[in-house]
Scaffold this active site. Structure first.
Site, mmCIF file in Angstrom:
data_model
loop_
_atom_site.group_PDB
_atom_site.id
_atom_site.type_symbol
_atom_site.label_atom_id
_atom_site.label_comp_id
_atom_site.label_asym_id
_atom_site.label_seq_id
_atom_site.Cartn_x
_atom_site.Cartn_y
_atom_site.Cartn_z
ATOM 1 N N ARG A 1 -39.387 -56.946 -11.280
ATOM 2 C CA ARG A 1 -39.696 -58.118 -10.618
ATOM 3 C C ARG A 1 -39.252 -57.281 -9.802
ATOM 4 O O ARG A 1 -39.838 -57.694 -8.574
ATOM 5 C CB ARG A 1 -39.378 -58.441 -11.897
ATOM 6 N N TYR B 1 -31.265 -69.325 -12.365
ATOM 7 C CA TYR B 1 -31.204 -68.131 -11.096
ATOM 8 C C TYR B 1 -30.105 -69.467 -9.781
ATOM 9 O O TYR B 1 -30.989 -70.395 -10.015
ATOM 10 C CB TYR B 1 -32.393 -67.769 -10.077
ATOM 11 N N GLU C 1 -30.629 -69.180 -6.547
ATOM 12 C CA GLU C 1 -31.046 -68.844 -5.039
ATOM 13 C C GLU C 1 -29.881 -68.772 -4.015
ATOM 14 O O GLU C 1 -29.636 -69.807 -3.698
ATOM 15 C CB GLU C 1 -32.392 -68.776 -4.627
ATOM 16 N N THR D 1 -28.507 -62.991 -2.182
ATOM 17 C CA THR D 1 -29.587 -62.924 -2.217
ATOM 18 C C THR D 1 -29.872 -61.896 -0.974
ATOM 19 O O THR D 1 -30.804 -61.065 -0.843
ATOM 20 C CB THR D 1 -30.680 -64.443 -1.735
ATOM 21 N N HIS E 1 -26.096 -60.357 -9.586
ATOM 22 C CA HIS E 1 -26.824 -60.428 -9.468
ATOM 23 C C HIS E 1 -26.849 -59.550 -7.599
ATOM 24 O O HIS E 1 -27.135 -60.321 -6.540
ATOM 25 C CB HIS E 1 -28.727 -61.189 -9.277
ATOM 26 N N HIS F 1 -27.660 -57.259 -4.112
ATOM 27 C CA HIS F 1 -28.367 -56.489 -3.360
ATOM 28 C C HIS F 1 -28.229 -55.584 -2.302
ATOM 29 O O HIS F 1 -26.247 -55.887 -2.413
ATOM 30 C CB HIS F 1 -28.817 -57.600 -2.436
#
Length: 506
Positions: A14, A142, A144, A177, A205, A207
């Site tokens: 995804r 989530y 975001e 994000t 999560h 990045h």
């Protein structure tokens, strides 16, 4: 110390597919999904965004059908949207059972993108979760832009979490994000949330925009995160996501109180498959999975490895289904070459080893890559050079090839200390070279052997641009014999083979 059980969710299919220029086919997605769950043994996989395309729908359908047979449908997750149930309809038709509902984790996103109040947003989310429950769909949420939310609108984030505490939500997922967090912030923000909601499952999560993905993940785990979102090869938008291989190695080596299911032995296999399917090459120096990361280049390191593994660490290649290699090039010492010879089952005396080492250094100075498979050919070439007394030596040559003109060669050659020079043309550069040396030998009333076969190859299995071997078969009266030449240039390797012939013949 109590064991901290950590869930690993892979989102290569995804979020990783958002890498620029990447699009997996339905069959590729199914193959990767199977590997992730059956072989790598991650806990969950996020495989698609709802409503994207017909191809995406078919991929999800294929994976959910397989997962029901494998009894892991609850490990298959799909990104959905607050859209009055349209995403849920898509999911249900595709056979998925877990939605990862995308909501706004910062007041900035909520105000300027959705143009709604927190109460409006929460009300719509509540309706979505209720609808999902009625349809047998489990919900993860989530938040975001959560990282900016914690920096700039923390009151909103905690108001949101208070609302979610009243909802039947399985997991709350906290994404950085835009990849803006520092390790210190990653720890502090998650610790603050976990202290207030110790019994709620939170995923982190990360990045990698500042190349801090793995560091931030470490701090998130220390702060009490219950799950991580990772991608194979660190794929993802912009600089990508926190990479699976490095993160797993870090957890296994530096966090003994953390328990994960992932089978690190197959990390490299899965990484190479994703590299092939995605077309995104793994950098040679990428930790754990890069082509060069278990290759010793300096001779002193190979020597140290021979002496009680002085240059080994816990990051052993065998853990990841790989082997240590010893590069051959201008930095190679005898130890590097001996390591490669051992793997090939070859032995050389000190004098021959010195000659071979010098030849490899010469190739390295030309920026050529030498591989283990090249070694037998280098040995043959180097040692053959000393078999015959060097009465004839090609001192220099100029090879020319121009469109519309016959190739020509000028050769300077020494025969028993006397220098001869000739120029000749031919049907090709090597043919011109042969005509020039024939002219030289005519002056000595000698006719050269006849060339009856000419074969060119690179060493089998070499995958190297360093060497080209030319094998020429000659006939002198009724006797045939072969000579070999080795060089990075095909014509030069043929000239070297010819020079060996001249020393046998003369």
């Amino acid at each position: 110390m109590a064991t901290h059980r950590l869930e690993i969710m892979d989102t290569t299919l995804r979020d990783g597919e958002q890498t620029s220029g990447v699009s997996f086919s339905a069959s590729e997605k199914l193959t990767i999904a199977k590997l992730l769950l059956e072989e790598l043994k991650v806990d969950r996989i996020e495989i698609a965004s709802a409503r994207v395309s017909e191809g995406e729908f078919q991929a999800v359908k294929d994976i959910t059908q397989w997962s029901k047979e494998y009894d892991c449908i609850d490990a298959i997750e799909v990104l959905t949207f607050v859209d009055n149930g349209v995403s849920l309809d898509w999911m249900i038709e595709a056979g998925a059972k877990v939605q990862n509902l995308l909501t706004k984790g910062s007041l900035n996103h909520l105000t300027h993108q959705l143009k709604k109040t927190p109460d409006q947003h929460f009300s719509e989310i509540s309706e979505n979760i209720k609808l999902a429950n009625e349809r047998g769909i489990a919900t993860n949420i989530y938040l975001e832009d959560w990282s900016n939310g914690m920096r700039n609108s923390k009151d909103y984030v905690f108001e949101f979490l208070e609302f979610l505490a009243t909802q039947p939500v399985k997991r709350i997922m906290l994404p950085d994000t835009l990849g803006i967090l520092t390790p210190k912030e990653s720890y502090e923000f998650i610790k603050e949330i976990k202290d207030k909601y110790p019994n709620t499952h939170f995923d982190f999560h990360a990045h990698n925009d500042y190349d801090l993905g793995v560091s931030n993940v470490m701090e998130a785990i220390k702060a009490g995160a219950n799950g991580l979102h990772l991608t194979i090869n660190g794929m993802g938008e912009r600089a990508g996501n926190a990479p699976m291989a490095s993160t797993i190695a870090v957890i296994n080596d530096f966090m003994p109180d953390v328990e994960i299911n992932v089978n690190e032995k197959v990390l490299y296999t899965v990484s190479k498959l994703v590299e092939n399917f995605s077309g995104v090459m793994i950098p040679a120096n990428k930790p754990v999975i890069g082509a060069n990361v278990f290759t010793q280049t300096a001779g002193i390191h190979a020597d140290g490895d021979n002496k009680k593994n002085l240059y080994f660490s816990d990051l052993l290649p065998e853990r990841f289904g790989r082997t240590r290699k010893y590069a051959l090039g201008k930095s190679s010492g005898k130890a590097n070459i001996q390591k490669n010879l051992q793997e090939l089952g070859l032995q050389l005396n000190d004098d021959d080893l010195r000659k071979v080492t010098q030849r490899i250094i010469e190739l390295g100075d030309k920026k050529q890559v030498v591989t283990k498979e090249d070694l037998p050919y280098i040995i043959s070439d180097v040692l053959d050079r000393y078999t015959h007394e060097e009465k004839v030596k090609v001192e220099s040559y100029v090879l020319t090839h121009s469109k519309g003109l016959r190739p020509s060669t000028t050769v300077a050659m020494t025969i028993e200390g006397k220098t001869f020079e000739e120029n000749a043309s031919g049907d090709g550069q090597f043919d011109a070279f042969m005509n020039a040396i024939r002219n030289i030998f005519k002056q000595k009333n000698l006719v050269l052997p006849e060339l009856i076969d000419y074969a060119v190859r690179i060493p089998p299995g070499s995958h190297s641009d360093a060497l080209c071997e030319t094998i020429i078969t000659w006939k002198n009266q009724d006797k045939e014999f072969k000579t070999r030449g080795l060089d990075s240039d095909q014509t030069v390797s043929a000239i070297k083979a010819t020079e060996k012939m001249l020393n046998i013949f003369y």
